[in-house]
Every structure is written in C-alpha cells, then in structure tokens.
Design an enzyme around this catalytic site. Structure first.
Site, PDB file in Angstrom:
ATOM      1  N   LYS A   1      29.168  40.083 -39.548  1.00 44.91           N
ATOM      2  CA  LYS A   1      28.510  40.915 -38.549  1.00 44.91           C
ATOM      3  C   LYS A   1      26.987  40.957 -38.665  1.00 44.91           C
ATOM      4  CE  LYS A   1      30.352  44.854 -37.313  1.00 44.91           C
ATOM      5  NZ  LYS A   1      30.630  44.640 -35.875  1.00 44.91           N
TER       6      LYS A   1
ATOM      7  N   THR B   1      29.894  44.003 -29.298  1.00 44.54           N
ATOM      8  CA  THR B   1      29.651  45.261 -30.013  1.00 44.54           C
ATOM      9  C   THR B   1      28.215  45.426 -30.515  1.00 44.54           C
ATOM     10  OG1 THR B   1      30.404  44.268 -32.084  1.00 44.54           O
ATOM     11  CG2 THR B   1      32.050  45.443 -30.767  1.00 44.54           C
TER      12      THR B   1
ATOM     13  N   SER C   1      33.812  53.969 -27.924  1.00 43.26           N
ATOM     14  CA  SER C   1      32.795  54.037 -28.980  1.00 43.26           C
ATOM     15  C   SER C   1      32.108  55.396 -28.994  1.00 43.26           C
ATOM     16  CB  SER C   1      31.736  52.956 -28.761  1.00 43.26           C
ATOM     17  OG  SER C   1      30.655  53.110 -29.663  1.00 43.26           O
TER      18      SER C   1
ATOM     19  N   LEU D   1      40.765  45.482 -28.723  1.00 41.47           N
ATOM     20  CA  LEU D   1      39.614  45.804 -29.575  1.00 41.47           C
ATOM     21  C   LEU D   1      38.451  44.846 -29.364  1.00 41.47           C
ATOM     22  CD1 LEU D   1      41.541  46.556 -32.907  1.00 41.47           C
ATOM     23  CD2 LEU D   1      41.000  48.122 -31.034  1.00 41.47           C
TER      24      LEU D   1
ATOM     25  N   HIS E   1      25.082  46.250 -46.423  1.00 46.28           N
ATOM     26  CA  HIS E   1      23.667  45.955 -46.644  1.00 46.28           C
ATOM     27  C   HIS E   1      23.191  46.540 -47.971  1.00 46.28           C
ATOM     28  CE1 HIS E   1      23.112  44.079 -42.781  1.00 46.28           C
ATOM     29  NE2 HIS E   1      23.573  45.146 -42.139  1.00 46.28           N
TER      30      HIS E   1
ATOM     31  N   ILE F   1      37.504  45.119 -37.153  1.00 46.60           N
ATOM     32  CA  ILE F   1      38.618  46.065 -37.054  1.00 46.60           C
ATOM     33  C   ILE F   1      39.902  45.353 -36.644  1.00 46.60           C
ATOM     34  CG2 ILE F   1      39.466  48.144 -35.900  1.00 46.60           C
ATOM     35  CD1 ILE F   1      36.534  49.042 -35.622  1.00 46.60           C
TER      36      ILE F   1
ATOM     37  N   LYS G   1      30.682  51.092 -22.409  1.00 51.25           N
ATOM     38  CA  LYS G   1      31.895  51.731 -22.906  1.00 51.25           C
ATOM     39  C   LYS G   1      32.208  53.009 -22.135  1.00 51.25           C
ATOM     40  CE  LYS G   1      33.307  49.066 -26.303  1.00 51.25           C
ATOM     41  NZ  LYS G   1      34.670  48.487 -26.337  1.00 51.25           N
TER      42      LYS G   1
ATOM     43  N   TYR H   1      25.067  49.033 -24.386  1.00 48.57           N
ATOM     44  CA  TYR H   1      26.396  48.935 -25.003  1.00 48.57           C
ATOM     45  C   TYR H   1      27.170  50.236 -24.803  1.00 48.57           C
ATOM     46  CZ  TYR H   1      29.939  49.312 -28.628  1.00 48.57           C
ATOM     47  OH  TYR H   1      31.124  49.544 -29.303  1.00 48.57           O
TER      48      TYR H   1
END
Length: 321
Positions: free
Chosen positions: A178, A77, A114, A73, A187, A11, A145, A141
């Site tokens: 990623k 992640t 998130s 940012l 994918h 991003i 956040k 995670y």
C-alpha cells in the site's frame, strides 16, 4: 460460492484467509490482478477462481445461481486521489452495478464504505443513516463513498440482506503493497528499524498536545470477524460503523510499536504539511452501538495487543495472513 472483490488487497485478502480458516474454500477472487506485489497476498489461499474486475458483471450473470454471498471490498482507496472521474467510475458507479445485480438475483451483499465520509466529524461519528446528506467528506475519495451510501438508501428495491461498513483506521498484515497509504504502524516499524526513532506530526490545534491526535484504530482480524458475523446473520440491513469504538493517540500507537520491537522510545515531532493542515483530523471514534444492537458481542482487540501481534507475527517475519 463466496465472492470477494478487492481480493488481492489488504482487507480482502485477510477476509479470504479468515473464510478459509472457517472451512469456506469455494472462494471467487475478483480484482485487477496486474500488481504482482499485491498478488502475493493471495499466496497459499484456497480460491477456486480468479475473475478480472472488468469481467465481473458478466460473470455474475453467468453464475448467479451458485453465488451464496458477495463481499464487495474493491475500490480506489487512495485518499489523495483527486481524479473524480476515476473515483466515481471505480467506487460509486461500479458499486451501483454490483448492488443492482445483487438486487436482481437477490444475492446478499456486504460492501465497504469508509469513515472518510465523516470529514472532520462536525456532526460526530454516529452511523445514523438519516444524516448522510449532512456529512462533509474532506476529499473526493470520501465523497465517492458517501454518494454511494446515499444512493443505496434511495433504492426502492434492494437485496434481501445488505450492509455497508464504514471502516475506520484498519491496520494489520497484508498491507505491504500500500505504500504511503499503509497504516502508521507499518511506517513506524520500518522507520524505527532503520533510524531508531519515529517522526510524528506536531499538533496545530491548541486542544491537543503533540502526538495526542486521536484515531479509532481497528485490527483487521476484528474486521474479518464482523464480516463473518454479517454473512451468517443476514438480517438488519443497513450502514454500520466498523471501528474499535475507542479512540487512541498516535503516541500510544508508536509507543506500542517501540514496545513490540523492544526498543527505547524516541519520537520526533515535525510540522504537519501546510497543504493538509486545514483538513487534518484530530479525533475520530466510531460509535459501535448500532452493530452491537444486532448481536455482535465479540470484544475488540486492544491496540497494544494488536500491534504486538502484527509486528511480531507478521512484520518482523515479512509473512502474510
């Protein structure tokens, strides 16, 4: 100067490209630049300085008078990361220091939260700040956040403008690095090109048919548009959802990829791994009323249009935005 942390990431690099296209060229990129694959995202971008993330706090203190805006940012992640100490260091505590410096020098700030904070969505997906403490993230995670969001609201002193953005399922160019954390579209593209078919998880919830599990997929170009809106808006501080506002099925998404590739759809359903089955989300959808209420009036990219643009404009050419 406009600062973007996580600048070499998915991003962050797209945002820099959008800023460049709007004529902003005094961009300072902050990241851990040790990943050469990720650094390809910054090729041909107009950037005046690169700052290692470990040097960022001192850099702010030395350059605070020239900083016009910070987009924070950068984060760890990976939703499968269970090293809580690492997540609290990179996500929660690092962000606290950025926020404190922005408060001290009154630098406007947009930071990445998130949708992982919502967990299974037990109380819905409404960006109501009064209910943050009720949220039950499914992984460390999401917890890291949510802890930061709660901390921000507890602060008596804040920057004159700040906004936290709860990103839902963002997809688009510049996510090549990623790996397994890339969007399903990336994918699907590779799997379909290689095998002619796509594997999706079966549904283990009787309320949903196979492939009809739903997510709020949002194109990264829309994310960049909202970031630019907030940079100019600079009022109505708070925490905002950032999705498309419309849940779509994984089947919809994969059919859109087949269509973009002009291939006959062939989908195979496989069991969801048992270790994630009890934490699997069957539905997410961002309430976008709050962002709309402060004046953001641009339409969101339809899933089919976004997939075609991503597949034909970037994936099939291995190009970057």
């Amino acid at each position: 100067m406009i600062v973007v942390t996580g600048a070499a990431g998915f991003i962050g690099s797209c945002l820099i490209s959008s800023l460049n296209k709007k004529g902003f060229r005094a961009i300072v990129a902050v990241d851990d630049f040790s990943n050469e694959e990720k650094n390809k995202n910054l090729q041909e971008k107009q950037i005046i300085e690169r700052v290692d993330r470990d040097d960022f706090f001192g850099w702010i203190e030395n350059n605070q008078k020239q900083i016009e805006f910070i987009f924070h940012l950068g984060a760890r992640t990976d939703t499968t990361e269970f090293d809580r100490e690492l997540l609290w260091k990179l996500n929660t505590n690092y962000s606290k220091k950025v926020f404190e410096l922005c408060t001290l020098y009154q630098i406007p700030l947009v930071y990445a939260s998130s949708a992982a904070t919502y967990g299974l969505g037990e109380i819905g997906y409404d960006d109501d700040e009064s209910r943050l403490s009720e949220l039950k993230p499914l992984n460390p995670y999401g917890e890291s956040k949510n802890e930061f969001d709660i901390w921000v609201l507890q602060q008596e002193k804040k920057p004159f403008f700040w906004a936290g953005l709860k990103f839902f399922n963002v997809y688009g160019p510049n996510e090549y690095h990623k790996g397994r954390m890339a969007s399903v579209i990336l994918h699907a593209y590779h799997q379909i090109e290689k095998t002619g078919k796509m594997k999706l998880f079966q549904s283990h919830n009787p309320a949903y048919k196979d492939g009809e599990q739903m997510r709020d997929f949002v194109y990264v170009m829309d994310v960049c548009s909202i970031c630019l809106f907030l940079m100019h808006h600079r009022k109505d501080s708070g925490i905002y959802n950032l999705g498309s506002g419309r849940a779509r099925t994984f089947k919809d998404l994969v059919l859109a990829v087949f269509n973009a590739l002009e291939k006959k759809p062939e989908i195979e359903f496989i069991p969801t791994p048992e270790d994630i089955r009890d934490k699997y989300q069957y539905f997410t959808e961002a309430s976008m009323t709050k962002l709309r209420s402060i004046g953001y009036d641009q339409p969101f990219t339809e899933l089919e249009s976004g997939v075609v643009d991503y597949v034909k404009g970037y994936l099939s050419k291995s190009t970057y935005y």
